[in-house]
Design a protein around this motif. Structure first.
Motif, PDB file in Angstrom:
ATOM      1  N   LEU A 110      -3.433 -11.350  57.131  1.00  0.00           N
ATOM      2  CA  LEU A 110      -3.904 -10.261  57.982  1.00  0.00           C
ATOM      3  C   LEU A 110      -3.138  -8.997  57.636  1.00  0.00           C
ATOM      4  O   LEU A 110      -2.002  -9.053  57.156  1.00  0.00           O
ATOM      5  CB  LEU A 110      -3.690 -10.601  59.458  1.00  0.00           C
ATOM      6  CG  LEU A 110      -4.470 -11.787  60.039  1.00  0.00           C
ATOM      7  CD1 LEU A 110      -4.065 -12.001  61.495  1.00  0.00           C
ATOM      8  CD2 LEU A 110      -5.974 -11.545  59.935  1.00  0.00           C
ATOM      9  N   SER A 111      -3.738  -7.850  57.892  1.00  0.00           N
ATOM     10  CA  SER A 111      -3.036  -6.591  57.673  1.00  0.00           C
ATOM     11  C   SER A 111      -1.936  -6.452  58.718  1.00  0.00           C
ATOM     12  O   SER A 111      -2.001  -7.023  59.808  1.00  0.00           O
ATOM     13  CB  SER A 111      -4.011  -5.412  57.791  1.00  0.00           C
ATOM     14  OG  SER A 111      -4.465  -5.262  59.125  1.00  0.00           O
ATOM     15  N   TYR A 112      -0.914  -5.658  58.377  1.00  0.00           N
ATOM     16  CA  TYR A 112       0.187  -5.447  59.316  1.00  0.00           C
ATOM     17  C   TYR A 112      -0.301  -4.766  60.588  1.00  0.00           C
ATOM     18  O   TYR A 112       0.236  -5.013  61.673  1.00  0.00           O
ATOM     19  CB  TYR A 112       1.289  -4.613  58.659  1.00  0.00           C
ATOM     20  CG  TYR A 112       1.964  -5.305  57.496  1.00  0.00           C
ATOM     21  CD1 TYR A 112       2.093  -6.691  57.463  1.00  0.00           C
ATOM     22  CD2 TYR A 112       2.472  -4.576  56.426  1.00  0.00           C
ATOM     23  CE1 TYR A 112       2.700  -7.332  56.406  1.00  0.00           C
ATOM     24  CE2 TYR A 112       3.094  -5.212  55.355  1.00  0.00           C
ATOM     25  CZ  TYR A 112       3.203  -6.590  55.345  1.00  0.00           C
ATOM     26  OH  TYR A 112       3.822  -7.234  54.300  1.00  0.00           O
ATOM     27  N   ARG A 113      -1.310  -3.934  60.481  1.00  0.00           N
ATOM     28  CA  ARG A 113      -1.856  -3.264  61.662  1.00  0.00           C
ATOM     29  C   ARG A 113      -2.471  -4.281  62.614  1.00  0.00           C
ATOM     30  O   ARG A 113      -2.269  -4.206  63.836  1.00  0.00           O
ATOM     31  CB  ARG A 113      -2.904  -2.237  61.245  1.00  0.00           C
ATOM     32  CG  ARG A 113      -3.527  -1.487  62.413  1.00  0.00           C
ATOM     33  CD  ARG A 113      -4.544  -0.466  61.951  1.00  0.00           C
ATOM     34  NE  ARG A 113      -3.945   0.555  61.116  1.00  0.00           N
ATOM     35  CZ  ARG A 113      -4.607   1.563  60.566  1.00  0.00           C
ATOM     36  NH1 ARG A 113      -5.921   1.673  60.763  1.00  0.00           N
ATOM     37  NH2 ARG A 113      -3.978   2.456  59.823  1.00  0.00           N
ATOM     38  N   LYS A 114      -3.210  -5.259  62.063  1.00  0.00           N
ATOM     39  CA  LYS A 114      -3.820  -6.284  62.907  1.00  0.00           C
ATOM     40  C   LYS A 114      -2.752  -7.180  63.533  1.00  0.00           C
ATOM     41  O   LYS A 114      -2.880  -7.594  64.696  1.00  0.00           O
ATOM     42  CB  LYS A 114      -4.808  -7.122  62.091  1.00  0.00           C
ATOM     43  CG  LYS A 114      -6.092  -6.389  61.748  1.00  0.00           C
ATOM     44  CD  LYS A 114      -7.067  -7.311  61.037  1.00  0.00           C
ATOM     45  CE  LYS A 114      -8.383  -6.585  60.739  1.00  0.00           C
ATOM     46  NZ  LYS A 114      -9.330  -7.489  60.026  1.00  0.00           N
ATOM     47  N   ILE A 115      -1.716  -7.472  62.781  1.00  0.00           N
ATOM     48  CA  ILE A 115      -0.631  -8.302  63.312  1.00  0.00           C
ATOM     49  C   ILE A 115       0.094  -7.571  64.432  1.00  0.00           C
ATOM     50  O   ILE A 115       0.439  -8.160  65.469  1.00  0.00           O
ATOM     51  CB  ILE A 115       0.342  -8.693  62.188  1.00  0.00           C
ATOM     52  CG1 ILE A 115      -0.363  -9.599  61.174  1.00  0.00           C
ATOM     53  CG2 ILE A 115       1.570  -9.405  62.758  1.00  0.00           C
ATOM     54  CD1 ILE A 115       0.459  -9.895  59.944  1.00  0.00           C
ATOM     55  N   PHE A 116       0.328  -6.255  64.250  1.00  0.00           N
ATOM     56  CA  PHE A 116       0.936  -5.444  65.307  1.00  0.00           C
ATOM     57  C   PHE A 116       0.073  -5.497  66.565  1.00  0.00           C
ATOM     58  O   PHE A 116       0.587  -5.666  67.684  1.00  0.00           O
ATOM     59  CB  PHE A 116       1.085  -4.006  64.819  1.00  0.00           C
ATOM     60  CG  PHE A 116       1.626  -3.056  65.865  1.00  0.00           C
ATOM     61  CD1 PHE A 116       2.986  -2.830  65.970  1.00  0.00           C
ATOM     62  CD2 PHE A 116       0.768  -2.400  66.743  1.00  0.00           C
ATOM     63  CE1 PHE A 116       3.486  -1.957  66.937  1.00  0.00           C
ATOM     64  CE2 PHE A 116       1.258  -1.527  67.710  1.00  0.00           C
ATOM     65  CZ  PHE A 116       2.630  -1.305  67.803  1.00  0.00           C
ATOM     66  N   ALA A 117      -1.252  -5.351  66.391  1.00  0.00           N
ATOM     67  CA  ALA A 117      -2.168  -5.377  67.534  1.00  0.00           C
ATOM     68  C   ALA A 117      -2.138  -6.732  68.225  1.00  0.00           C
ATOM     69  O   ALA A 117      -2.195  -6.810  69.461  1.00  0.00           O
ATOM     70  CB  ALA A 117      -3.585  -5.045  67.074  1.00  0.00           C
ATOM     71  N   GLN A 118      -2.035  -7.811  67.447  1.00  0.00           N
ATOM     72  CA  GLN A 118      -1.942  -9.141  68.039  1.00  0.00           C
ATOM     73  C   GLN A 118      -0.698  -9.257  68.914  1.00  0.00           C
ATOM     74  O   GLN A 118      -0.760  -9.760  70.042  1.00  0.00           O
ATOM     75  CB  GLN A 118      -1.892 -10.216  66.946  1.00  0.00           C
ATOM     76  CG  GLN A 118      -3.237 -10.615  66.400  1.00  0.00           C
ATOM     77  CD  GLN A 118      -3.139 -11.822  65.490  1.00  0.00           C
ATOM     78  OE1 GLN A 118      -2.058 -12.206  65.050  1.00  0.00           O
ATOM     79  NE2 GLN A 118      -4.260 -12.440  65.201  1.00  0.00           N
TER      80      GLN A 118
END
Length: 211
Positions: A110-118
């Motif tokens: 996953l992109s780091y942005r998606k991981i941050f959002a998670q």
């Protein structure tokens, strides 16, 4: 200082509470194990951002609404539970790139942005985190504090800072351990499934929880 009291006890208690395992820790560990320490740190930063929301909401009195309104608590509870279940199902059912040599390869990154959002949503959609701050932090605010909201924010910032130290340590340690153990892609995939099952259980537990 800033209307606080028993600051040393607060710091020690906060560290012990942050170390206790939960959905936040599992998310950090799973992302670090599968994608490296940067992914784990991204999840940790998202969790820290979610904690900031809870601290500000509690300081402004919004968390008190969750404590007194059954309707508000139920809505946030069901949204949070649904999101935890969603993450769990995503981990369990994620598509995997298979080959003859690796019939069960690691799940896609996953992109780091998606991981941050998670990390952010996992934390901010949990009403029990909001109620925790409402119940725990005021015990360390002096009764005669001139500005109790400021004292709450100061204590919340200290708690979050200590939490970020632990979360980033957990991300780096998990990534190093994963590299040292040289986890094979198929083992990472099964680990992902196991953590997905745990997220499902956390979501169901939250959905069935009362105040």
């Amino acid at each position: 200082m800033f209307g606080t009291q028993d600051l040393t006890l607060f710091i020690i208690s906060g560290l012990l509470l942050n170390i206790a395992p939960g959905p936040d820790s599992l998310l950090i560990m799973s992302r670090s194990a599968s994608q490296g320490w940067r992914a784990g740190v991204s999840a940790a930063l998202g969790i820290g951002a979610g904690t900031c929301v809870h601290v500000l909401a509690a300081a402004l009195g919004l968390s008190a609404l969750l404590a007194t309104s059954a309707w508000a608590f139920t809505v946030i509870k069901w949204v949070g539970a649904a999101y935890l279940v969603y993450i769990g199902l995503q981990m369990l059912l994620s598509r995997r790139v298979s080959t003859a040599a690796e019939p069960l390869a690691a799940p896609p990154a996953l992109s780091y942005r998606k991981i941050f959002a998670q990390g952010f949503l996992t934390n901010v959609l949990n009403p029990k985190v909001a109620l925790f701050f409402l119940a725990f932090v005021p015990q360390f605010i002096a009764p005669d504090a001139a500005h109790k909201s400021l004292a709450f924010i100061v204590l919340g910032a200290i708690f979050n800072f200590n939490g970020m130290l632990w979360c980033n340590f957990l991300a780096i340690f998990t990534a190093l351990a994963s590299r040292r153990l040289r986890l094979q892609p198929w083992l990472r995939a099964w680990l992902n499934r196991a953590i997905g099952a745990l997220f499902l259980s956390f979501g169901l537990k939250l959905a069935l929880a009362s105040k």
